[in-house]
Structure formats: structure tokens, C-alpha cells
Design a protein around this motif. Structure first.
Motif, PDB file in Angstrom:
ATOM      1  N   LYS A 188      33.772  12.172   1.329  1.00  0.00           N
ATOM      2  CA  LYS A 188      34.941  12.942   0.906  1.00  0.00           C
ATOM      3  C   LYS A 188      35.727  13.406   2.132  1.00  0.00           C
ATOM      4  O   LYS A 188      35.158  13.873   3.105  1.00  0.00           O
ATOM      5  CB  LYS A 188      34.472  14.149   0.084  1.00  0.00           C
ATOM      6  CG  LYS A 188      35.602  14.924  -0.531  1.00  0.00           C
ATOM      7  CD  LYS A 188      35.069  16.057  -1.371  1.00  0.00           C
ATOM      8  CE  LYS A 188      36.236  16.892  -1.885  1.00  0.00           C
ATOM      9  NZ  LYS A 188      35.789  18.103  -2.521  1.00  0.00           N
ATOM     10  N   GLY A 189      37.031  13.272   2.045  1.00  0.00           N
ATOM     11  CA  GLY A 189      37.895  13.743   3.121  1.00  0.00           C
ATOM     12  C   GLY A 189      38.189  12.713   4.189  1.00  0.00           C
ATOM     13  O   GLY A 189      39.043  12.940   5.041  1.00  0.00           O
ATOM     14  N   LEU A 190      37.505  11.568   4.156  1.00  0.00           N
ATOM     15  CA  LEU A 190      37.732  10.567   5.200  1.00  0.00           C
ATOM     16  C   LEU A 190      39.155  10.016   5.141  1.00  0.00           C
ATOM     17  O   LEU A 190      39.829   9.937   6.162  1.00  0.00           O
ATOM     18  CB  LEU A 190      36.720   9.417   5.102  1.00  0.00           C
ATOM     19  CG  LEU A 190      36.879   8.329   6.172  1.00  0.00           C
ATOM     20  CD1 LEU A 190      36.607   8.891   7.569  1.00  0.00           C
ATOM     21  CD2 LEU A 190      35.961   7.147   5.888  1.00  0.00           C
ATOM     22  N   SER A 191      39.611   9.669   3.958  1.00  0.00           N
ATOM     23  CA  SER A 191      40.937   9.069   3.816  1.00  0.00           C
ATOM     24  C   SER A 191      42.034   9.977   4.377  1.00  0.00           C
ATOM     25  O   SER A 191      42.876   9.540   5.152  1.00  0.00           O
ATOM     26  CB  SER A 191      41.217   8.765   2.340  1.00  0.00           C
ATOM     27  OG  SER A 191      42.519   8.259   2.187  1.00  0.00           O
ATOM     28  N   GLY A 192      42.015  11.250   4.004  1.00  0.00           N
ATOM     29  CA  GLY A 192      43.018  12.189   4.505  1.00  0.00           C
ATOM     30  C   GLY A 192      42.952  12.348   6.007  1.00  0.00           C
ATOM     31  O   GLY A 192      43.981  12.438   6.682  1.00  0.00           O
ATOM     32  N   THR A 193      41.747  12.364   6.532  1.00  0.00           N
ATOM     33  CA  THR A 193      41.560  12.497   7.981  1.00  0.00           C
ATOM     34  C   THR A 193      42.083  11.257   8.698  1.00  0.00           C
ATOM     35  O   THR A 193      42.739  11.365   9.741  1.00  0.00           O
ATOM     36  CB  THR A 193      40.070  12.735   8.311  1.00  0.00           C
ATOM     37  OG1 THR A 193      39.630  13.902   7.591  1.00  0.00           O
ATOM     38  CG2 THR A 193      39.856  12.929   9.790  1.00  0.00           C
TER      39      THR A 193
ATOM     40  N   ARG B 228      33.176  19.635   4.747  1.00  0.00           N
ATOM     41  CA  ARG B 228      34.010  20.568   5.512  1.00  0.00           C
ATOM     42  C   ARG B 228      35.267  19.850   6.011  1.00  0.00           C
ATOM     43  O   ARG B 228      35.699  20.020   7.142  1.00  0.00           O
ATOM     44  CB  ARG B 228      33.213  21.153   6.688  1.00  0.00           C
ATOM     45  CG  ARG B 228      32.033  22.011   6.239  1.00  0.00           C
ATOM     46  CD  ARG B 228      31.341  22.706   7.391  1.00  0.00           C
ATOM     47  NE  ARG B 228      30.598  21.761   8.196  1.00  0.00           N
ATOM     48  CZ  ARG B 228      30.585  21.764   9.530  1.00  0.00           C
ATOM     49  NH1 ARG B 228      31.279  22.647  10.207  1.00  0.00           N
ATOM     50  NH2 ARG B 228      29.883  20.862  10.201  1.00  0.00           N
ATOM     51  N   GLY B 229      35.868  19.075   5.121  1.00  0.00           N
ATOM     52  CA  GLY B 229      37.016  18.251   5.475  1.00  0.00           C
ATOM     53  C   GLY B 229      38.241  19.042   5.895  1.00  0.00           C
ATOM     54  O   GLY B 229      39.012  18.601   6.750  1.00  0.00           O
ATOM     55  N   THR B 230      38.437  20.218   5.315  1.00  0.00           N
ATOM     56  CA  THR B 230      39.607  21.029   5.675  1.00  0.00           C
ATOM     57  C   THR B 230      39.569  21.393   7.150  1.00  0.00           C
ATOM     58  O   THR B 230      40.588  21.300   7.844  1.00  0.00           O
ATOM     59  CB  THR B 230      39.661  22.293   4.803  1.00  0.00           C
ATOM     60  OG1 THR B 230      39.676  21.888   3.435  1.00  0.00           O
ATOM     61  CG2 THR B 230      40.890  23.120   5.106  1.00  0.00           C
ATOM     62  N   GLU B 231      38.390  21.786   7.636  1.00  0.00           N
ATOM     63  CA  GLU B 231      38.252  22.121   9.066  1.00  0.00           C
ATOM     64  C   GLU B 231      38.557  20.911   9.939  1.00  0.00           C
ATOM     65  O   GLU B 231      39.226  21.026  10.967  1.00  0.00           O
ATOM     66  CB  GLU B 231      36.811  22.564   9.373  1.00  0.00           C
ATOM     67  CG  GLU B 231      36.383  23.855   8.733  1.00  0.00           C
ATOM     68  CD  GLU B 231      34.908  24.123   9.013  1.00  0.00           C
ATOM     69  OE1 GLU B 231      34.532  24.164  10.205  1.00  0.00           O
ATOM     70  OE2 GLU B 231      34.145  24.270   8.048  1.00  0.00           O
ATOM     71  N   VAL B 232      38.075  19.753   9.523  1.00  0.00           N
ATOM     72  CA  VAL B 232      38.274  18.526  10.299  1.00  0.00           C
ATOM     73  C   VAL B 232      39.759  18.171  10.350  1.00  0.00           C
ATOM     74  O   VAL B 232      40.306  17.893  11.415  1.00  0.00           O
ATOM     75  CB  VAL B 232      37.454  17.353   9.704  1.00  0.00           C
ATOM     76  CG1 VAL B 232      37.789  16.040  10.403  1.00  0.00           C
ATOM     77  CG2 VAL B 232      35.966  17.645   9.821  1.00  0.00           C
TER      78      VAL B 232
END
Length: 124
Positions: free
Chosen positions: A69-74, A111-115
Motif C-alpha cells: 500500500k502506498g507504493l504507487s503514490g510514492t 506509514r505511506g503518508t510519512e514516506v
């Protein structure tokens, strides 16, 4: 293969990411066809870089049969910041004392928001 698969993966970056998977191996873990894998890469939902001429995906991008989760946005934020695919892999797997751990570890721990906040700061 799509233009997002770069050819220059240096040994240091290769080692940072640890285990690597071929596109068929990654597709099998995700339960999808290889053509769908290529689509995920072209849509920047997943990242592959060339190792020995073959596009490969860091195994850490896959957890429990899904892309973390969060990889695509990052990936999008880092691309917008001007990072190449190899630089993106290097950034995701380099320890950051403020997280703590690596950005990919933080993504795995939801913790994607932090990344993404740290990745956005790179663009300025």
C-alpha cells in the motif's frame, strides 16, 4: 518492454533492494498474468528495473499477494520530483533515521503518508 524499465542498475542499488523477482515471478505472486504486470509498470503502480538485461521487481514491493500500500503514490511523487527509476529504488531502500528504517519498510508498515511527505520535500 515499457520505457519505465531502465537498463542501468548499479551493484550498490541492486544490493540495497535485496531479493529481486522476474516479471513472471511477480505476476504469479500477485495472481495476475504477465501482461497485466506490464500494465501495472506502465501505469507506475509498480516499478521494475533491468538486472542483467531482464526487467525485475524488488521482492519487498509485494506483501501478502499484493503490491504494498502506498507504493504507487510514492512512485508518482518521486517521478514528479525528477527521480529516475534507479534513483527511486535507491531512495526507497536507503535508511532514513527520521522514519526510522527505509521508506519501503515504512510503506510495508502502512506509514505511506510519512514516506510521501518526505518524497514531496525532495521536489523543492
Amino acid at each position: 518492454m515499457h520505457a519505465t524499465v531502465e537498463s542501468a542498475l548499479d551493484p550498490r542499488t541492486e544490493a540495497l533492494a535485496g531479493e529481486w523477482l522476474t516479471l513472471p515471478q511477480t505476476a504469479a505472486l500477485l495472481g495476475i498474468k504477465t501482461n497485466r504486470m506490464k500494465q501495472l509498470i506502465s501505469e507506475r503502480k509498480l516499478l521494475a528495473v533491468r538486472r542483467g538485461g531482464e526487467p525485475m521487481v524488488p521482492a519487498a514491493f509485494i506483501k501478502d499477494g499484493q503490491v504494498i500500500k502506498g507504493l504507487s503514490g510514492t512512485l508518482t511523487v518521486l517521478s514528479d520530483a525528477g527521480y529516475s527509476d534507479v534513483e527511486t529504488v535507491r531512495w526507497l531502500f536507503t535508511a532514513d533515521d527520521t522514519l526510522p528504517g527505509t521508506p519501503v519498510d515504512a510503506l510495508t508498515e502502512n506509514r505511506g503518508t510519512e514516506v510521501r511527505r518526505r518524497a514531496q520535500a525532495l521536489a523543492f
